[in-house]
Design a protein around this motif. Structure first.
Motif, PDB file in Angstrom:
ATOM      1  N   GLY A 126       0.788  -1.222   0.000  1.00 13.93           N
ATOM      2  CA  GLY A 126       0.000   0.000   0.000  1.00 13.93           C
ATOM      3  C   GLY A 126       0.819   1.270   0.000  1.00 13.93           C
ATOM      4  O   GLY A 126       0.353   2.321   0.436  1.00 13.93           O
ATOM      5  N   SER A 127       2.047   1.182  -0.501  1.00 14.47           N
ATOM      6  CA  SER A 127       2.930   2.345  -0.526  1.00 14.47           C
ATOM      7  C   SER A 127       3.911   2.197  -1.678  1.00 14.47           C
ATOM      8  O   SER A 127       4.444   1.099  -1.913  1.00 14.47           O
ATOM      9  N   PHE A 128       4.155   3.292  -2.390  1.00 13.59           N
ATOM     10  CA  PHE A 128       5.122   3.232  -3.487  1.00 13.59           C
ATOM     11  C   PHE A 128       6.500   2.815  -3.005  1.00 13.59           C
ATOM     12  O   PHE A 128       7.256   2.164  -3.722  1.00 13.59           O
ATOM     13  N   THR A 129       6.833   3.173  -1.766  1.00 10.89           N
ATOM     14  CA  THR A 129       8.129   2.814  -1.190  1.00 10.89           C
ATOM     15  C   THR A 129       8.044   1.524  -0.382  1.00 10.89           C
ATOM     16  O   THR A 129       8.870   1.289   0.499  1.00 10.89           O
ATOM     17  N   GLY A 130       7.066   0.679  -0.695  1.00  8.57           N
ATOM     18  CA  GLY A 130       6.848  -0.532   0.088  1.00  8.57           C
ATOM     19  C   GLY A 130       8.060  -1.422   0.180  1.00  8.57           C
ATOM     20  O   GLY A 130       8.370  -1.954   1.266  1.00  8.57           O
ATOM     21  N   TYR A 131       8.793  -1.604  -0.949  1.00  7.40           N
ATOM     22  CA  TYR A 131       9.959  -2.478  -0.889  1.00  7.40           C
ATOM     23  C   TYR A 131      11.049  -1.889   0.000  1.00  7.40           C
ATOM     24  O   TYR A 131      11.696  -2.604   0.771  1.00  7.40           O
ATOM     25  N   LEU A 132      11.244  -0.581  -0.084  1.00  5.99           N
ATOM     26  CA  LEU A 132      12.233   0.068   0.781  1.00  5.99           C
ATOM     27  C   LEU A 132      11.831  -0.051   2.248  1.00  5.99           C
ATOM     28  O   LEU A 132      12.691  -0.218   3.126  1.00  5.99           O
ATOM     29  N   ASP A 133      10.541   0.006   2.512  1.00  2.00           N
ATOM     30  CA  ASP A 133      10.062  -0.154   3.887  1.00  2.00           C
ATOM     31  C   ASP A 133      10.331  -1.571   4.392  1.00  2.00           C
ATOM     32  O   ASP A 133      10.705  -1.772   5.553  1.00  2.00           O
ATOM     33  N   VAL A 134      10.125  -2.553   3.520  1.00  2.00           N
ATOM     34  CA  VAL A 134      10.411  -3.937   3.898  1.00  2.00           C
ATOM     35  C   VAL A 134      11.888  -4.099   4.220  1.00  2.00           C
ATOM     36  O   VAL A 134      12.267  -4.717   5.232  1.00  2.00           O
ATOM     37  N   GLN A 135      12.743  -3.539   3.382  1.00  2.00           N
ATOM     38  CA  GLN A 135      14.177  -3.620   3.641  1.00  2.00           C
ATOM     39  C   GLN A 135      14.539  -2.895   4.936  1.00  2.00           C
ATOM     40  O   GLN A 135      15.419  -3.335   5.678  1.00  2.00           O
ATOM     41  N   GLY A 136      13.848  -1.799   5.205  1.00  2.00           N
ATOM     42  CA  GLY A 136      14.093  -1.085   6.449  1.00  2.00           C
ATOM     43  C   GLY A 136      13.794  -1.933   7.657  1.00  2.00           C
ATOM     44  O   GLY A 136      14.458  -1.822   8.700  1.00  2.00           O
ATOM     45  N   GLY A 137      12.769  -2.814   7.562  1.00  2.00           N
ATOM     46  CA  GLY A 137      12.466  -3.716   8.655  1.00  2.00           C
ATOM     47  C   GLY A 137      13.587  -4.685   8.952  1.00  2.00           C
ATOM     48  O   GLY A 137      13.718  -5.174  10.081  1.00  2.00           O
ATOM     49  N   TRP A 138      14.399  -4.962   7.953  1.00  2.00           N
ATOM     50  CA  TRP A 138      15.573  -5.823   8.127  1.00  2.00           C
ATOM     51  C   TRP A 138      16.808  -5.031   8.570  1.00  2.00           C
ATOM     52  O   TRP A 138      17.883  -5.599   8.742  1.00  2.00           O
TER      53      TRP A 138
END
Length: 397
Positions: free
Chosen positions: A261-273
């Motif tokens: 639900g966000s254009f930066t979703g993949y970057l957010d996922v990586q941020g979780g790591w």
């Protein structure tokens, strides 16, 4: 125009007409050397693991990222773990091509997804070695090509090439894609770039190599007086290759964004790591902490290692390395050194940057064959010992 310069402009260095069979015959000795070096690494790993009471098979197929790829293959995306710190590790961080292949092979053959992943790694590492040989052969001759493949096999973290990880698959696709650019096979370059973009985030490096080389090729044609249409006619498939190149990487990035639900979703996922890009600030801070604390020798070794890879890249640029290799290697190096996260992964992240090894391969190719292969043998032995020690210890997360 010199051979090296013409190789940098794919439209002026089209295929030499040799078929895949002829290329395979030429590469066969280099592939045999590559396989022997990797077999040495596996043999030492098996012996070390047995002495340590561990399974070499488990180390290669069922630890660290291998488990995440296997879970994607078996269950698809959507699995996540929340750590006590609140960080979320989601399997959306892992690109899909390797798990797709694991799922397909395990469905077609009586093997588990984990073993399928190891098989993909072993086969694709051979394909990568073949592409490295052809690249070195094209630019500097057969000996340089064979030495380039051998040096890549003998990297200190070369054991990763035999693990159910995505590095071997990515390097095979990237090296074949960059070679396709070198030889003017633009459509193949676009397809391979798109597949590399489905394999690892650093697939952006292959896209950059295709796009920048295409732009420079067209610009040089324009400066020679050719119109855009004429330039495209002289480089058949160039526009198709440019359009195809980013589809894999962009497609997965956008799919994860839509799912999150966000254009930066993949970057957010990586941020979780704990991953991301900060221009190298976190890595520089880490090196400074090593230099200013009790781990001074480790800090100095780390600083020397960074200096060495930067020198190798600069040396390649100064020697007129072809543009696709220069762009690809530079972007891989840039992304590896400016990423934050687990710093022990840096050598693994730089493993696909095979153009860094070209200056070493060409220098050894100028030596007497016996001396050159003695050097490779010693490096391979050191790689085998280090790889066994590494996997039986901290290993790559």
């Amino acid at each position: 125009m010199s051979d090296l310069a013409s190789a940098a402009v794919p439209g002026r260095a089209l295929s030499d007409g040799t078929g895949a069979r002829a290329a395979l015959r030429r590469a066969a000795p280099a592939l045999a050397v590559y396989a022997a070096i990797r077999l040495l690494g596996l043999t030492v790993l098996a012996a070390w693991s047995a002495a340590d009471g561990k399974s070499w098979h488990t180390l290669l197929t069922a630890r660290w990222d291998s488990l995440w790829y296997t879970r994607v293959a078996e269950q698809g995306y959507g699995y996540a773990v929340q750590l006590p710190s609140g960080d979320i590790h989601s399997n959306l961080a892992f690109f899909p091509l390797l798990p797709w292949l694991e799922r397909g092979l395990s469905a077609a053959l009586p093997v588990s997804p984990a073993d399928a992943g190891m098989a993909v790694a072993w086969l694709s590492s051979l394909a990568a070695a073949g592409a490295l040989y052809l690249t070195g052969e094209r630019l500097h001759g057969p000996r340089a090509g064979a030495l380039l493949a051998a040096l890549w096999a003998a990297l200190p973290v070369g054991i990763v090439q035999s693990m159910a990880y995505s590095e071997s698959l990515f390097t095979a696709l990237a090296a074949c894609g960059v070679y396709a650019v070198l030889t003017g096979r633009w459509v193949w370059a676009g397809v391979l770039s798109s597949l590399a973009g489905l394999t690892r985030p650093v697939g952006a490096a292959v896209v950059a190599a295709v796009w920048i080389t295409a732009a420079v090729t067209l610009w040089r044609e324009r400066t020679d007086g050719a119109g855009l249409r004429a330039a495209l006619r002289r480089h058949p498939g160039l526009l198709s290759g440019v359009l195809l190149a980013p589809l894999g990487w962009c497609g997965f990035f956008l799919w994860v964004g839509a799912r999150q639900g966000s254009f930066t979703g993949y970057l957010d996922v990586q941020g979780g790591w704990g991953n991301g890009f900060d221009g190298g600030l976190a890595f520089g801070t880490f090196i400074w902490q090593q230099l200013s604390g009790p781990a001074l020798p480790a800090g100095l070794a780390l600083l020397a290692g960074v200096g060495l890879v930067l020198w190798l890249y600069g040396h390649g640029v100064r020697r007129g390395q072809p543009l696709p290799l220069m762009v690809y290697g530079g972007v891989v190096l840039l992304l590896a050194l400016t990423a934050k996260g687990y710093f022990g992964s840096k050598p693994r992240l730089m493993m696909p940057a095979y153009p860094l090894l070209l200056p070493v391969a060409t220098a050894l190719a100028r030596c007497r064959p016996v001396r050159a292969w003695w050097v490779v043998g010693l490096v391979a032995a050191g790689s085998a010992i280090y790889g066994a020690f590494w996997l039986n210890g901290s290993g790559p997360p």
